[in-house]
Design a protein around this motif. Structure first.
Motif, PDB file in Angstrom:
ATOM      1  N   ARG A  54       0.806  -1.066   0.117  1.00  0.00           N
ATOM      2  CA  ARG A  54      -0.006  -0.089  -0.020  1.00  0.00           C
ATOM      3  C   ARG A  54       0.872   1.266   0.191  1.00  0.00           C
ATOM      4  O   ARG A  54       0.234   2.220   0.181  1.00  0.00           O
ATOM      5  N   GLU A  57      -0.004   3.540  -2.722  1.00  0.00           N
ATOM      6  CA  GLU A  57      -1.395   4.287  -2.510  1.00  0.00           C
ATOM      7  C   GLU A  57      -1.268   5.444  -1.520  1.00  0.00           C
ATOM      8  O   GLU A  57      -1.932   6.466  -1.705  1.00  0.00           O
ATOM      9  N   LYS A  83      -1.794  -1.217 -12.950  1.00  0.00           N
ATOM     10  CA  LYS A  83      -1.854  -1.627 -11.513  1.00  0.00           C
ATOM     11  C   LYS A  83      -1.574  -0.178 -11.034  1.00  0.00           C
ATOM     12  O   LYS A  83      -2.239   0.448  -9.885  1.00  0.00           O
ATOM     13  N   TRP A  84      -0.352   0.653 -11.151  1.00  0.00           N
ATOM     14  CA  TRP A  84      -0.253   1.869 -10.659  1.00  0.00           C
ATOM     15  C   TRP A  84      -1.041   3.008 -11.025  1.00  0.00           C
ATOM     16  O   TRP A  84      -1.332   3.734 -10.394  1.00  0.00           O
ATOM     17  N   GLU A  87      -4.073   2.407  -8.534  1.00  0.00           N
ATOM     18  CA  GLU A  87      -3.709   2.672  -7.154  1.00  0.00           C
ATOM     19  C   GLU A  87      -3.666   4.016  -6.653  1.00  0.00           C
ATOM     20  O   GLU A  87      -3.606   4.440  -5.707  1.00  0.00           O
ATOM     21  N   THR A  88      -3.667   5.097  -7.735  1.00  0.00           N
ATOM     22  CA  THR A  88      -3.436   6.312  -7.569  1.00  0.00           C
ATOM     23  C   THR A  88      -4.568   7.406  -7.670  1.00  0.00           C
ATOM     24  O   THR A  88      -5.206   6.909  -8.536  1.00  0.00           O
TER      25      THR A  88
END
Length: 309
Positions: A54, A57, A83-84, A87-88
């Protein structure tokens, strides 16, 4: 790959994937660090007990940009970029360091295949969160106008519908040349400005954005840079964002191209790396930006309550 053209891929266009729109920290100013995985940051940036999965994040809600450095050393998976991205926050931006196989070579004009491999590796998955691509050259690489222009001609303008912006990190004094500056402006590429005494610095404007990599932090200071230095960098950032050039930074030319505004990227990198997040947060605070999350939603239940407190 043909000169200055888009790289094609079989993947779905970025416009069809879930992405956010870029935001700002102050007037078009973004501030961040290099990467997000660094053990010492778990002592002074990431909360105790925060799962390592995390960390991105958390970092993306306490900073406004991150420079991805792992791409310099090797090709990353397309799924990793996606994915990156997911997550942002929607207004977060990643700059991406280009492959060393494209820049660490004797003849830059022969780097087309390496450039194409990097461009088509999946960076378009970041969509609107994709910031500038950083092309870093070795300190021993000297400026050769003909060869360097051949390299610039290989850099594409877009990939999979995503516009690309390029920034050049040149580290040899031979680049402190009007001929280099002319080429950078011709191809609308920015030049990294650094405060490191190890490398040449030039604050000449050559694109519609500015990119600074600050490397002179001190481990003796909690924020890496002292209050006066941070105040100065905040002033520089505002000047750049207003389309102007700070008067007291090194420039090859007295007169700089004018613009109504410029997007600004400032990264605290190297130097006392353990201080980088604190330095970035201190600068963001001076620019009027506040974290989106003061305390992470969850921490590990295995961490004793006293330690969490």
């Amino acid at each position: 790959m043909s000169a200055r053209t888009a790289v094609k891929s079989s993947a779905a266009p970025a416009s069809q994937r879930k992405t956010g729109s870029p935001g700002t920290a102050g007037p078009l100013i973004r501030v961040g660090i290099g990467g997000w995985t660094y053990a010492p940051w778990r002592d002074n940036f990431y909360p105790a007990g925060l799962a390592q999965t995390r960390e991105l994040e958390y970092a993306s809600r306490h900073l406004t940009a991150i420079e991805i450095n792992s791409t310099y050393h090797g090709t990353q998976k397309r799924t990793s970029f996606a994915k990156w991205r997911d997550e942002t926050p929607d207004d977060f931006v990643f700059s991406v360091k280009a492959s060393r196989f494209a820049t660490n070579r004797r003849v830059l004009a022969e780097s087309g295949e390496s450039i194409a491999r990097f461009i088509d590796s999946g960076i378009a998955e970041l969509g609107p969160k994709l910031g500038p691509l950083v092309w870093q050259f070795a300190p021993t690489k000297q400026f050769d106008a003909e060869d360097f222009e051949a390299f610039l001609q290989l850099l594409p303008d877009s990939v999979e519908g995503v516009t690309l912006r390029h920034v050049l990190e040149v580290r040899h004094d031979s680049f402190l040349s009007p001929d280099y500056l002319k080429l950078a402006r011709k191809y609308k590429a920015a030049t990294v400005y650094t405060d490191s005494p190890k490398f040449p610095s030039m604050a000449d404007l050559s694109s519609n954005f500015v990119y600074a990599r600050l490397m002179d932090s001190s481990e003796k200071l909690t924020t890496g840079y002292g209050p006066k230095a941070l105040d100065t960098w905040a002033a520089h950032a505002r000047t750049w964002a207003a389309g102007k050039a700070p008067a007291n930074l090194e420039q090859l030319e007295d007169k700089q191209p004018a613009a109504k505004r410029r997007e600004v990227f400032i990264f605290f990198i190297n130097g006392a790396k353990e201080r980088a997040p604190a330095a970035a947060q201190a600068l963001l605070s001076r620019l009027g930006w506040e974290p989106q999350e003061q305390v992470p939603a969850k921490v590990s239940a295995k961490v004793p309550a006293k330690k969490r407190a």
